[in-house]
Write an enzyme that holds these catalytic residues in place. Sequence first.
Site, short mmCIF file in Angstrom:
data_model
loop_
_atom_site.label_atom_id
_atom_site.label_comp_id
_atom_site.label_asym_id
_atom_site.label_seq_id
_atom_site.Cartn_x
_atom_site.Cartn_y
_atom_site.Cartn_z
N CYS A 2 1.43 3.88 -5.70
CA CYS A 2 1.11 4.56 -6.94
C CYS A 2 0.86 6.04 -6.68
O CYS A 2 0.62 6.45 -5.56
CB CYS A 2 -0.10 3.95 -7.64
SG CYS A 2 0.03 2.20 -7.99
N ARG A 27 6.16 7.12 -2.50
CA ARG A 27 5.12 6.11 -2.37
C ARG A 27 5.59 4.74 -2.86
O ARG A 27 4.99 3.72 -2.54
CB ARG A 27 3.88 6.52 -3.16
CG ARG A 27 3.10 7.65 -2.53
CD ARG A 27 2.00 8.15 -3.45
NE ARG A 27 1.07 9.00 -2.70
CZ ARG A 27 -0.15 8.63 -2.35
NH1 ARG A 27 -0.59 7.43 -2.64
NH2 ARG A 27 -0.93 9.43 -1.66
N TRP A 74 2.95 1.13 -9.04
CA TRP A 74 3.48 0.01 -8.26
C TRP A 74 2.68 -1.21 -8.69
O TRP A 74 1.47 -1.27 -8.51
CB TRP A 74 3.31 0.29 -6.77
CG TRP A 74 3.96 -0.71 -5.87
CD1 TRP A 74 5.25 -0.74 -5.47
CD2 TRP A 74 3.32 -1.83 -5.23
NE1 TRP A 74 5.47 -1.80 -4.62
CE2 TRP A 74 4.31 -2.48 -4.45
CE3 TRP A 74 2.03 -2.34 -5.23
CZ2 TRP A 74 4.03 -3.61 -3.69
CZ3 TRP A 74 1.75 -3.48 -4.48
CH2 TRP A 74 2.75 -4.09 -3.72
N ASN A 98 -5.04 4.34 -9.38
CA ASN A 98 -4.50 3.72 -8.18
C ASN A 98 -5.55 2.78 -7.62
O ASN A 98 -6.73 3.12 -7.58
CB ASN A 98 -4.17 4.77 -7.10
CG ASN A 98 -3.04 5.68 -7.50
OD1 ASN A 98 -2.35 5.45 -8.48
ND2 ASN A 98 -2.86 6.74 -6.72
N GLY A 99 -5.13 1.61 -7.14
CA GLY A 99 -6.07 0.68 -6.54
C GLY A 99 -6.17 -0.60 -7.34
O GLY A 99 -5.30 -0.93 -8.15
N GLU A 479 10.91 -4.45 15.02
CA GLU A 479 11.08 -3.31 14.12
C GLU A 479 12.48 -3.30 13.52
O GLU A 479 12.66 -3.00 12.33
CB GLU A 479 10.80 -2.01 14.87
CG GLU A 479 11.18 -0.73 14.14
CD GLU A 479 10.41 -0.50 12.85
OE1 GLU A 479 10.77 0.44 12.12
OE2 GLU A 479 9.46 -1.26 12.54
N LYS A 483 13.29 -3.46 9.53
CA LYS A 483 14.11 -2.47 8.82
C LYS A 483 15.20 -3.16 8.01
O LYS A 483 15.47 -2.79 6.87
CB LYS A 483 14.73 -1.49 9.81
CG LYS A 483 13.82 -0.44 10.35
CD LYS A 483 13.47 0.57 9.26
CE LYS A 483 12.17 1.27 9.58
NZ LYS A 483 10.97 0.45 9.41
N GLU A 486 13.73 -5.01 5.00
CA GLU A 486 13.14 -4.08 4.04
C GLU A 486 14.17 -3.50 3.08
O GLU A 486 13.91 -3.41 1.88
CB GLU A 486 12.47 -2.90 4.78
CG GLU A 486 11.08 -3.16 5.29
CD GLU A 486 10.49 -1.91 5.93
OE1 GLU A 486 9.32 -1.61 5.65
OE2 GLU A 486 11.20 -1.23 6.70
N HIS A 502 12.20 -21.72 22.09
CA HIS A 502 11.05 -22.42 21.52
C HIS A 502 11.12 -22.46 20.00
O HIS A 502 10.07 -22.43 19.33
CB HIS A 502 9.76 -21.76 22.00
CG HIS A 502 9.56 -21.83 23.47
ND1 HIS A 502 8.98 -22.93 24.10
CD2 HIS A 502 9.91 -20.97 24.47
CE1 HIS A 502 8.97 -22.72 25.41
NE2 HIS A 502 9.52 -21.55 25.66
N LYS A 602 5.35 3.24 -0.04
CA LYS A 602 5.24 4.01 1.20
C LYS A 602 3.81 4.03 1.73
O LYS A 602 3.57 3.86 2.90
CB LYS A 602 5.72 5.44 0.94
CG LYS A 602 5.74 6.33 2.18
CD LYS A 602 6.84 5.89 3.13
CE LYS A 602 6.99 6.85 4.29
NZ LYS A 602 7.97 6.34 5.27
#
Length: 607
Positions: A2, A27, A74, A98-99, A479, A483, A486, A502, A602
């Site tokens: 947000c 963001r 968001w 925000n929050g 990572e 990516k 995402e 395993h 973000k």
Amino acid sequence: MCGIVGIIGKSEVAPLLVEGLRRLEYRGYDSAGIATLVGGEIERRRAEGKLSNLSQRLSDAPVAGKIGIGHTRWATHGVPNEVNAHPHASARVAVVHNGIIENFQDLRRELQDKGHRFDSDTDTEAVVHLIDEYLYQGLSPEDAVAAALPRLEGAFALGILFAGRDDLLIAARRGSPLAIGWGDGEMYLGSDALALAPLTQRITYLEDGDWAVLRADGVTIRDGEGRVVNRQVRQTAFSGAMIGKGEHRHFMLKEIYEQPQVIGDTLNTMFNPVTRTITLPDLPFELGKVTKVTIIACGTSYYAGMVAKYWLERIARVPVEVDIASEFRYRGPDMPEGGLALFISQSGETADTLAALRYCREQGQHVMALVNVPESTIAREADAALFTVAGPEIGVASTKAFTTQLVVLACFSLALGCARGAVKHDVEARLSQALAEVPSRAVEVLANDSRLREIAQQVMEARDVLYLGRGTAYPIAMEGALKLKEISYIHAEGYAAGEMKHGPIALIDETVPVIVIAPSDELFDKTASNVQEVVARGGKVIFISDAEGIEKMRDHSVFTVELPPVDSFVAPILYAIPVQLLAYHVAVAKGTDVDQPRNLAKSVTVE
């Protein structure tokens, strides 16, 4: 997560509010809106989706006003649509938030019993009606906010506009960041300095629990106890120019290509090329007496911490624990005397990481931050801070922030090893020289761009993708998988290559690409054995290595990506780049929103 902008101006503010919101797009958001005062009454324009939709709404129905607030949302409570978009308002008050207000259901029921009608599904609307109720009882705007804030449970940053008061904005923060900007007869409010950069470079950051009354000629700030306090006015380094993509199609690609430069810029803050030594900033504790390092982070920053664990334990010979911030403090761990807690966050505002920092301080740990924003809350609350010099990272999927974090962590590992006597000068000189060569080697890695674009055409059709690596290549595998999922929305998992037997080996068939990250190091032969197991089950191996490694495995790979030979110490920094590029090209091929992937933000400023 947000974004908030507020302005008390001398001219119409709607275009400036939208410009500020545009600078906060990085963001992540799914709706946007603004509110201004026109003839003393609150006027709103809101839209679902991108800012272009809000701009079109304003084009169709312009709004005047010299004071206003804006928001990119968001979604947390309530689906992303226009009804749930901010600002939320009554006839007397408009709020951006925000929050998360944790007790909003109780407040909502209480206020509905008093006759308030709610239009949205959001927690934020409870704040609107709570303040409105106090205004109805005859309190001034300032007193209404002072009465409302103690009743709000959770984390929030608030911007509040009042009907009939074109000289007043009120801001408050608890847990979520908020900054005040100073102008000439104008005042500004923003989630961060980047949003306010076109308007001012004089910034005051509210501290946790603060609330502020903004008027055109200045601001009065009170702490959580209601006491008037002074907060420092800082000069921010952000440029007023809108950050652009340059010649690149997306911010993510631009930021991938910036890595040789920003890696070098970051390294130059710590590396002396004449003496080939690493120097950290002055610390308020004795580095050589650190008994244990606890690294805490989220997402990509967590994987950077995993790489650092290998470095710190092998080079500095100090025990290391790496933990996900959102899990760490709920275990309530006892922490050792003389321990160092290192917090990694690109934004320096991640709510879970900040909460863990405060827990570690209570446990008597030395607290160090590694952030990309020097003015951030985590940087300010730490005992000491190390900084990446990545510049603003707009793409939601982190790229250059990650590799610069690795550079700082590599330097820190050497510095701690030297302080403990575990690293002699010849070793420091050799490894720091390897670091000094990373920027030029990164340029060579980027030369694989067209090759990775070709490979992406094959990966884009996959339903599942596995990434494998050993040692420091294991976190890079994780990572790489992060990516890919995402930004392309393909299911991907990163595994330690030795763990494949395993469980994950059950997934492998001719439809599953297996991306192997395997620099020629002491673990290469073991990784090669795992590749043989993949091939035996029909998996399509994409092998990322140097010339020596590729020569050994060429017959077992469908595709190869050749990287320059480097010291194994710096390999994870460079091997991060091809997995970034591969994810990027797969996402482009699939037509997804690369810079602002669905559901992601973000800066995650809520738990």
